[in-house]
Design an enzyme around this catalytic site. Structure first.
Site, PDB file in Angstrom:
ATOM      1  N   CYS A  96       0.833  -1.200   0.000  1.00 37.27           N
ATOM      2  CA  CYS A  96       0.000   0.000   0.000  1.00 37.27           C
ATOM      3  C   CYS A  96       0.869   1.253   0.000  1.00 37.27           C
ATOM      4  O   CYS A  96       0.611   2.202  -0.755  1.00 37.27           O
ATOM      5  CB  CYS A  96      -0.912  -0.014   1.220  1.00 37.27           C
ATOM      6  SG  CYS A  96      -1.977   1.425   1.354  1.00 37.27           S
ATOM      7  N   CYS A 191      -3.678  -1.340   6.146  1.00 36.73           N
ATOM      8  CA  CYS A 191      -3.715  -0.076   5.410  1.00 36.73           C
ATOM      9  C   CYS A 191      -5.017   0.096   4.622  1.00 36.73           C
ATOM     10  O   CYS A 191      -5.311  -0.686   3.721  1.00 36.73           O
ATOM     11  CB  CYS A 191      -2.523  -0.035   4.454  1.00 36.73           C
ATOM     12  SG  CYS A 191      -2.329   1.487   3.545  1.00 36.73           S
TER      13      CYS A 191
END
Length: 353
Positions: A96, A191
């Site tokens: 991410c 995330c």
């Protein structure tokens, strides 16, 4: 300095904004929005955006919500599903940061600013004419392991204003400056997943497939699981077995079987050798291509303590020989490599079988 600040609605990014203003930055705040995997909105994101709006108003700063919904699900979560489907252990947070926060965001919005700032607990240092990713002063909160896949071009455009602060001081600053989120709990999710349960996410996309839980030493079936993709090497909780502790020590993807071993001291959950493929150095390889038996520290999961070892090159792979036993060496995970003083985060490699 014209600075883009990525904020989340949490106390860390709010205090990062405060510190950046104290340092004289010309700030523009951004929140990256990711919807649910079914295309619907995420209620936790609405709460975060409301908090970010309060922060922007408090300091009189411009604030934009930007969407990277498709990019996130096509890159980060597809990677996660592909990895677990193969019986490996992914790290969506690492991907991410590389692909979304410092990838697509930088390409589309960050490039219009001198630098991008985040509330990560990390820092940077200049040495020998290069910029290096360095650990935060708070070892418990240090997040350099989640940044260990970013590129040098990405690093050069980043600053981390919380790297020199312990978490306790960050909370104190938030209270002292009257931040609306001063007492807000820290997010524990992957995330952008927010309140989405990771196992629920896997269940929606991969379903369930009952299979045996087998004691490695005896071959005895102890129970059933709902799919090998719900389990990772080194896992102890969530097995539903009595007489524990039981640890997952092996998986057979073809037969949908997981193997466990009993006891905290079972040698089957430990190892000393980590073989790494696709080794990535953030700034540069500090040892040259033919490194042999160089002292390092490393992590094979997110944790406050560093382990000591030696790294060597073996063909296309790098090999870490740990000075101590390593629990739960999981293929597919990233091993993050630091210098021998646990100060510079040098890069990472993918643990192989």
């Amino acid at each position: 300095m014209k600075t883009a600040a990525l904020i989340s609605g949490g106390v860390d990014s709010a205090v990062a904004v405060h510190r950046l203003l104290e340092q004289g930055h010309d700030l523009h705040l951004f929140y990256i929005r990711i919807g649910m995997d079914n295309g619907e909105g995420d209620c936790s994101a609405e709460e975060d955006i409301e908090m970010c709006t309060f922060i922007a108003r408090k300091f009189g700063l411009p604030f934009d919500v930007v969407s990277l919904h498709e990019e996130y699900w096509e890159n980060v979560m597809e990677y996660a599903l592909r990895t677990v489907r193969a019986g490996l252990t992914p790290n969506p947070d690492i991907m991410c940061n590389k692909m979304i926060k410092f990838g697509y965001f930088e390409d589309r919005w960050g490039k219009d600013f001198d630098i991008t700032a985040t509330g990560h607990y990390a820092s940077t240092v200049e040495e020998d004419g290069y910029k290096w990713l360095a650990t935060a002063v708070d070892p418990v909160k240090d997040q350099t392991d989640f940044l260990a896949r970013i590129s040098y071009d990405q690093l050069k455009h980043l600053i981390f204003p919380l790297g020199e602060l312990p978490k306790s001081e960050v909370r104190e600053i938030a209270i002292r400056t009257g931040m609306p989120n001063a007492y807000r709990k820290d997010s524990q999710g992957i995330c952008f997943l927010g309140k989405i349960n990771y196992n629920d996410f896997l269940r929606r996309h991969l379903g369930e497939k009952p299979g045996p839980i087998i004691e490695l030493e005896t071959g005895r079936k102890l129970g059933e699981h709902r799919g090998f993709w719900f389990h990772t090497i080194g896992q102890r909780k969530g097995l539903g077995l009595s007489g524990g502790p039981w640890f997952v020590v092996r998986k057979n993807v073809h037969d949908n079987a997981i193997f466990v071993s009993n006891g905290y001291d079972t040698e089957k959950q430990y190892g000393r050798t980590l073989r790494l493929s696709e080794m990535h150095f953030i700034t540069r390889n500090p040892w040259g291509e033919n490194v042999s038996d160089v002292d390092i520290t490393f992590k094979n999961r997110h944790m406050p303590n560093f382990m000591s070892g030696r790294i060597s090159r073996d063909g296309d792979e790098y090999v870490i020989e740990s000075a101590e036993k390593v629990q739960g060496i999981a293929p597919g995970q990233f091993a993050v490599v630091y210098d021998n003083k646990s100060r510079l985060c040098l890069g990472s490699g993918i643990i192989t079988l």
